[in-house]
Design an enzyme around this catalytic site. Structure first.
Site, PDB file in Angstrom:
ATOM      1  CE  LYS A 189      -4.236 -26.693 -15.998  1.00  0.00           C
ATOM      2  NZ  LYS A 189      -3.123 -26.406 -15.119  1.00  0.00           N
ATOM      3  CD  GLN A 221      -1.297 -27.513 -12.309  1.00  0.00           C
ATOM      4  OE1 GLN A 221      -1.558 -27.412 -13.500  1.00  0.00           O
ATOM      5  NE2 GLN A 221      -2.008 -26.910 -11.374  1.00  0.00           N
ATOM      6  CG  ASP A 233       0.049 -21.279 -16.925  1.00  0.00           C
ATOM      7  OD1 ASP A 233      -1.187 -21.190 -16.881  1.00  0.00           O
ATOM      8  OD2 ASP A 233       0.702 -22.152 -16.336  1.00  0.00           O
TER       9      ASP A 233
HETATM   10  N1  GUN Z   1      -1.721 -23.875 -10.250  1.00  0.00           N
HETATM   11  C1  GUN Z   1      -2.914 -23.296  -9.921  1.00  0.00           C
HETATM   12  N2  GUN Z   1      -3.377 -22.573 -10.947  1.00  0.00           N
HETATM   13  C2  GUN Z   1      -2.491 -22.695 -11.945  1.00  0.00           C
HETATM   14  C3  GUN Z   1      -2.442 -22.196 -13.274  1.00  0.00           C
HETATM   15  O1  GUN Z   1      -3.305 -21.457 -13.755  1.00  0.00           O
HETATM   16  N3  GUN Z   1      -1.339 -22.568 -13.993  1.00  0.00           N
HETATM   17  C4  GUN Z   1      -0.376 -23.348 -13.484  1.00  0.00           C
HETATM   18  N4  GUN Z   1       0.657 -23.633 -14.266  1.00  0.00           N
HETATM   19  N5  GUN Z   1      -0.388 -23.842 -12.277  1.00  0.00           N
HETATM   20  C5  GUN Z   1      -1.455 -23.509 -11.503  1.00  0.00           C
END
Ligand code: GUN
Length: 293
Positions: free
Chosen positions: A54, A98, A121
């Protein structure tokens, strides 16, 4: 017949380039640089890889990337204090925590603390509500990416029979909402559904998001269907090696479907690309600007 493979990797690269182009225009015309903050608590290896990617892709798009890495022992109050600070920071337009979080931290409280207008998100209850009401908000990256791949493959989705397997908050439920908003006839299947093969055989659009390696077999697929495989499962490949497979038995399904996403290289790369698009949108909305053309 062999299905067309939907190249999510190439599609995501195109979307990231498009976001980068608009970010450059935003900077040039308004001096505005979108900023994304990502918080990682603990040292889960898969999460570390996601967070690193990211950061790299955010910077490649010309945006500011803040990474906040906290030890697994971090208390909930400390994490919430970081979120309050980021909510108030005008240089940060998107905030992502996350998941999964360590067990002693309540995920619900954390998500609810993020400013909904920075919740790129799309996990905050306000954004979940907006999606359900058809109001503008943020849509989670994975289902948003699936919709883009379907739109590129099929064009108008109106009236199509769609099946979503899986009812998670991150993928299954928002995916069903998005398909409904695109005028599909939507069924959601899950672990208690009866006769899953029969439900699958009706689906012109099949989205598998269950996390069970190669569960959906070729003879479950309706001939000519479009298949979106959200699963990412690591399985033993012999000789002590492992490989990634989806929730769909790809080699079987491609003989029946018209189009199918591979794993890896299908849905996966779309998630971060859509997150970047959401961050750009968050920055524009905050500044009261349209997306630069
Ligand atoms: N963990 C797995 N996929 C995601 C996601 O799309 N966003 C976040 N914040 N955590 C994740």
């Amino acid at each position: 017949m062999s299905a067309a493979t939907i190249d999510g990797k190439a599609f995501a690269a195109g979307l990231r380039a498009e976001v980068a182009r608009r970010v450059a225009l935003l900077k040039e015309r308004h001096g505005l640089v979108p900023g994304l903050a990502v918080i990682l608590v603990g040292d889960d290896p898969a999460s570390q890889v996601y967070v690193r990617n990211k950061g790299i892709q955010t910077r490649e798009a010309g945006m500011r990337s803040d990474e906040i890495r906290l030890p697994a022992t971090t208390g909930e109050a400390e994490l919430l204090a970081h979120l309050h600070r980021l909510n108030a920071d005008p240089a940060i337009h998107g905030i992502l925590v996350q998941l999964p979080l360590p067990a002693h931290i309540e995920e619900r409280a954390v998500i609810a603390t993020i400013d909904p207008d920075k919740d790129v998100d799309g996990f905050h209850p306000v954004n979940v509500g907006r999606l359900s009401l058809g109001q503008p908000g943020f849509v989670p990256g994975t289902p948003k990416g699936c919709m883009k791949l379907l739109a590129a493959t099929l064009g108008d989705l109106s009236g199509r029979e769609a099946l979503v397997i899986g009812r998670s908050n991150i993928v299954g439920k928002p995916m069903a909402q998005l398909l409904l908003a695109a005028n599909c006839t939507v069924t959601i299947a899950h672990s208690r559904s009866r006769d899953l093969p029969a439900l699958c055989r009706r689906a012109e659009i099949l989205v598998a998001a269950v996390g069970r390696p190669e569960m959906v077999r070729g003879d479950w697929i309706r001939p000519g269907a479009s298949v979106i495989d959200v699963g990412v499962n690591r399985i033993a490949a012999g000789g002590g090696k492992t490989r990634l497979v989806g929730d769909v038995a790809f080699a079987e399904a491609r003989e029946v479907a018209a189009a199918i996403t591979p794993v890896p290289g299908g849905v996966g790369p779309m998630t971060i690309a859509c997150l970047l698009e959401n961050t750009l949108e968050a920055a524009c909305r905050k500044a009261g600007l349209p997306l630069p053309e």
